[in-house]
Design a protein around this motif. Structure first.
Motif, PDB file in Angstrom:
ATOM      1  N   MET A   1      26.448 -19.807 -61.198  1.00  0.00           N
ATOM      2  CA  MET A   1      27.036 -18.533 -61.600  1.00  0.00           C
ATOM      3  C   MET A   1      26.083 -17.758 -62.501  1.00  0.00           C
ATOM      4  SD  MET A   1      29.768 -17.606 -60.296  1.00  0.00           S
ATOM      5  CE  MET A   1      30.332 -16.319 -61.414  1.00  0.00           C
ATOM      6  N   GLY A   2      25.455 -18.510 -63.433  1.00  0.00           N
ATOM      7  CA  GLY A   2      24.488 -17.879 -64.341  1.00  0.00           C
ATOM      8  C   GLY A   2      23.346 -17.249 -63.569  1.00  0.00           C
ATOM      9  N   GLY A   3      22.848 -18.002 -62.577  1.00  0.00           N
ATOM     10  CA  GLY A   3      21.741 -17.497 -61.749  1.00  0.00           C
ATOM     11  C   GLY A   3      22.154 -16.234 -61.026  1.00  0.00           C
ATOM     12  N   LEU A   4      23.376 -16.261 -60.487  1.00  0.00           N
ATOM     13  CA  LEU A   4      23.874 -15.111 -59.723  1.00  0.00           C
ATOM     14  C   LEU A   4      23.968 -13.875 -60.610  1.00  0.00           C
ATOM     15  CD1 LEU A   4      24.786 -14.815 -56.773  1.00  0.00           C
ATOM     16  CD2 LEU A   4      27.140 -14.884 -57.619  1.00  0.00           C
ATOM     17  N   VAL A   5      24.564 -14.087 -61.793  1.00  0.00           N
ATOM     18  CA  VAL A   5      24.687 -12.973 -62.745  1.00  0.00           C
ATOM     19  C   VAL A   5      23.298 -12.449 -63.101  1.00  0.00           C
ATOM     20  CG1 VAL A   5      25.360 -12.360 -65.094  1.00  0.00           C
ATOM     21  CG2 VAL A   5      26.899 -13.717 -63.675  1.00  0.00           C
ATOM     22  N   GLY A   6      22.377 -13.382 -63.296  1.00  0.00           N
ATOM     23  CA  GLY A   6      21.003 -12.992 -63.637  1.00  0.00           C
ATOM     24  C   GLY A   6      20.394 -12.125 -62.568  1.00  0.00           C
TER      25      GLY A   6
ATOM     26  N   VAL B   1      21.913 -10.345 -60.273  1.00  0.00           N
ATOM     27  CA  VAL B   1      22.577  -9.034 -60.230  1.00  0.00           C
ATOM     28  C   VAL B   1      22.076  -8.151 -61.367  1.00  0.00           C
ATOM     29  CG1 VAL B   1      24.791  -7.854 -60.495  1.00  0.00           C
ATOM     30  CG2 VAL B   1      24.624  -9.887 -59.046  1.00  0.00           C
ATOM     31  N   ALA B   2      21.993  -8.748 -62.564  1.00  0.00           N
ATOM     32  CA  ALA B   2      21.568  -7.973 -63.732  1.00  0.00           C
ATOM     33  C   ALA B   2      20.141  -7.466 -63.555  1.00  0.00           C
ATOM     34  CB  ALA B   2      21.673  -8.833 -64.984  1.00  0.00           C
ATOM     35  N   LEU B   3      19.254  -8.371 -63.098  1.00  0.00           N
ATOM     36  CA  LEU B   3      17.847  -7.980 -62.918  1.00  0.00           C
ATOM     37  C   LEU B   3      17.728  -6.865 -61.899  1.00  0.00           C
ATOM     38  CD1 LEU B   3      15.547 -11.116 -62.838  1.00  0.00           C
ATOM     39  CD2 LEU B   3      15.638  -9.254 -64.482  1.00  0.00           C
ATOM     40  N   THR B   4      18.443  -7.032 -60.773  1.00  0.00           N
ATOM     41  CA  THR B   4      18.374  -6.021 -59.726  1.00  0.00           C
ATOM     42  C   THR B   4      18.849  -4.674 -60.240  1.00  0.00           C
ATOM     43  OG1 THR B   4      19.038  -7.817 -58.283  1.00  0.00           O
ATOM     44  CG2 THR B   4      18.868  -5.656 -57.297  1.00  0.00           C
ATOM     45  N   SER B   5      19.969  -4.721 -61.011  1.00  0.00           N
ATOM     46  CA  SER B   5      20.481  -3.424 -61.474  1.00  0.00           C
ATOM     47  C   SER B   5      19.530  -2.793 -62.485  1.00  0.00           C
ATOM     48  CB  SER B   5      21.893  -3.556 -62.040  1.00  0.00           C
ATOM     49  OG  SER B   5      22.030  -4.761 -62.722  1.00  0.00           O
ATOM     50  N   ILE B   6      18.918  -3.613 -63.345  1.00  0.00           N
ATOM     51  CA  ILE B   6      17.994  -3.025 -64.327  1.00  0.00           C
ATOM     52  C   ILE B   6      16.768  -2.441 -63.619  1.00  0.00           C
ATOM     53  CG2 ILE B   6      16.476  -3.478 -66.279  1.00  0.00           C
ATOM     54  CD1 ILE B   6      18.433  -5.642 -67.104  1.00  0.00           C
ATOM     55  N   LEU B   7      16.253  -3.184 -62.627  1.00  0.00           N
ATOM     56  CA  LEU B   7      15.057  -2.694 -61.942  1.00  0.00           C
ATOM     57  C   LEU B   7      15.379  -1.446 -61.122  1.00  0.00           C
ATOM     58  CD1 LEU B   7      13.274  -5.986 -60.932  1.00  0.00           C
ATOM     59  CD2 LEU B   7      12.614  -4.335 -62.668  1.00  0.00           C
ATOM     60  N   THR B   8      16.574  -1.411 -60.512  1.00  0.00           N
ATOM     61  CA  THR B   8      16.968  -0.200 -59.789  1.00  0.00           C
ATOM     62  C   THR B   8      17.096   0.965 -60.757  1.00  0.00           C
ATOM     63  OG1 THR B   8      18.261  -1.674 -58.410  1.00  0.00           O
ATOM     64  CG2 THR B   8      18.600   0.683 -58.093  1.00  0.00           C
ATOM     65  N   ALA B   9      17.719   0.674 -61.899  1.00  0.00           N
ATOM     66  CA  ALA B   9      17.869   1.728 -62.906  1.00  0.00           C
ATOM     67  C   ALA B   9      16.497   2.227 -63.344  1.00  0.00           C
ATOM     68  CB  ALA B   9      18.652   1.198 -64.104  1.00  0.00           C
ATOM     69  N   THR B  10      15.553   1.291 -63.479  1.00  0.00           N
ATOM     70  CA  THR B  10      14.213   1.688 -63.893  1.00  0.00           C
ATOM     71  C   THR B  10      13.546   2.562 -62.831  1.00  0.00           C
ATOM     72  OG1 THR B  10      14.084  -0.430 -64.996  1.00  0.00           O
ATOM     73  CG2 THR B  10      12.052   0.830 -64.816  1.00  0.00           C
ATOM     74  N   ALA B  11      13.728   2.169 -61.558  1.00  0.00           N
ATOM     75  CA  ALA B  11      13.144   2.970 -60.470  1.00  0.00           C
ATOM     76  C   ALA B  11      13.722   4.382 -60.504  1.00  0.00           C
ATOM     77  CB  ALA B  11      13.435   2.306 -59.132  1.00  0.00           C
TER      78      ALA B  11
END
Lengths: 169, 321
Positions: free
Chosen positions: B6-11, B13-23
């Motif tokens: 679950m931790g990995g999954l949340v990680g 999702v979080a990473l993807t959203s931050i990187l998308t936000a950065t893009a």
């Protein structure tokens, strides 16, 4: 002063951008815009170029080369005149100074309104005689010809001489 | 096991959203800077040029990645990913809504620490490149980051003293109901907020504090020898750093997820976006400071000002419990 910089950028955000998105919208070219070259024929289809080499001599980049042919009779007038066997312009190093057009005594060489297209190979920028005659038929010519440009130069010279005289008097 | 997954999954999702936000942030900055110069900015790739960062990313992937002769290969390769890891790691501590977050009772320490060690990969890159411009850029970056970390922490101490806790969740909780520290108490809240924002610019190497890059003097500073995606890491890290830094500033001074009607995350994103815009507004309006001006500004003005604000906050915390 600090705040003014911020205000300038803020004001710009609400101004209309000045960008022309080139292939989609083209900025209108100035009336006298000209680039690219063409060789012309007279109304009877005879080549105007007499192979006098004036253009080759004046070219600052030495990229214009003319091969003169021996004099022979003209099919139209029957008089003896010069001919050019070959005339090439390597536009890779062309400055666009138009001196070659300015010195042309028969208005055979002119510039065209349409620009040369960007090329994939250097050879495509090399204008052969055939290509130059083709341009002469296919493309709109610039307003400037040798006689027009030289006429303007003479007027300037005359004006200057008159001024000099007035000053002397 | 389940917890790990679950931790990995949340990680992820979080990473993807931050990187998308950065893009999206990169796209937004390019559009904003273009409009500030009455240009159009990216328009070709995707609607309004929205896919431009993806096109840039693909372009960088295709490029050859060179390693200069005589470079310290291991450090040279590791510096970029390390840099982006630290920038992303900071995001983990930002509370995004009332019931998410790590619940650490000393979150702020981690945020400051991760921000401060960012100089290490930058110095790694500067040193490992074996290039005078990169070395100078790296030295400037270290001098700048070490100096500006001091007023940054002093400014961050003001909300800590006012809230009486080092926990970011606690600091947000103390600002509930428009009791934002940037607004109330206006002194020392507002000056501390301005000071924090200024130091954030220096920490993220943004204009007017971008002497580590200084195109006109140092080619590209530490990234001079980097090509392709290895350069992309530093480029991305800079934007992630700015984005996450804005989120931290919003948490400390603008009440984080606090706000009426809309859910917490919306408020945090809106506040982050406002700060992000201000940072890039400043970037495209000002000139770069000279290295000596930078140091004198920090040690002669900002550090004493920060100390004063901390004392004021401490006194205020004693007076009104």
């Amino acid at each position: 002063m600090t705040l003014r910089a911020l205000l300038v950028t803020l004001r710009n955000v609400f101004r209309r951008p000045v960008t022309w998105e080139f292939p989609r919208s083209v900025r209108p070219r100035p009336e006298r815009y000209r680039t690219g070259f063409a060789l012309l024929r007279d109304e009877h289809g005879e080549e105007l170029c007499i192979g006098c080499l004036a253009c080759e001599k004046i070219c600052p980049s030495a990229i214009l080369h003319v091969k003169a042919a021996p004099k022979r009779e003209s099919a139209v007038t029957g008089k003896k005149r010069g001919w050019a066997e070959d005339l090439t312009i390597d536009t890779v190093a062309c400055l666009g100074c138009e001196l070659c057009v300015q010195v042309c005594p028969t208005d055979a060489l002119v510039m065209t309104r349409a620009p040369e297209r960007p090329a994939d190979h250097r050879e495509e920028l090399f204008l052969t005689m055939a290509k130059l005659y083709e341009n002469g038929l296919a493309r709109e010519h610039g307003w400037a010809t040798g006689t027009k440009l030289m006429g303007m130069q003479e007027d300037e010279d005359k004006k200057k001489k008159r001024k000099d005289k007035e000053v002397a008097a | 096991m389940m917890a790990l997954l679950m931790g990995g999954l949340v990680g992820v999702v979080a990473l993807t959203s931050i990187l998308t936000a950065t893009a999206l942030g990169i796209w937004f900055e390019r559009k904003l800077s273009a409009r500030m110069q009455t240009r159009l900015g990216p328009t070709i790739v995707g609607p309004f040029g929205l896919l431009q960062p993806i096109a840039d990313f693909l372009k960088l992937l295709q490029k050859e990645t060179l390693i200069p002769d005589g470079a310290d290969r291991l450090l040279f390769v590791v510096a970029g990913p390390f840099c982006i890891f630290l920038a992303l790691a900071t995001a983990a501590f930002v509370p995004i809504s009332p019931d998410t977050g790590l619940g650490l009772d000393s979150g702020l320490i981690f945020v400051v620490a991760f921000g401060a060690i960012t100089v290490i990969p930058i110095w790694m890159a500067g040193w490992a490149s074996r290039n005078k411009w990169a070395l100078l850029g790296g030295m400037r970056a270290v001098a700048q980051a070490v100096s500006y970390a001091v007023p940054l922490v002093l400014a961050a101490l003001v909300p800590v003293l006012l809230a009486g806790t080092l926990s970011l969740d606690g600091i947000v909780a103390a600002q509930q109901g428009f009791h934002w520290f940037a607004l109330w108490p206006t002194f020392p809240g507002l000056p501390a907020f301005v000071l924090y924002l200024g130091c954030l610019l220096a920490e993220a190497n943004r204009i007017p504090f971008d002497i580590p890059e200084a195109e006109s003097e140092l080619v590209a500073g530490i990234t001079t020898e980097y090509t392709g995606m290895r350069f992309g890491f530093f480029y991305l890290a800079e934007y992630v750093h700015t984005l996450v830094g804005s989120a931290v500033a919003a948490t400390l001074f603008l009440g984080g997820w606090d706000g009426p009607i809309a859910p917490g995350l919306h408020w945090l994103v809106a506040k982050t976006l406002v700060l992000y815009t201000v940072i890039y507004w400043i970037r495209w309006s000002f000139l770069r400071l000279r290295a000596d001006q930078l140091m004198s500004l920090c040690w002669r003005y900002l550090v004493p000002a920060g100390l004063g604000l901390v004392f004021a906050a401490a006194a205020l915390a004693q007076v009104m419990p």
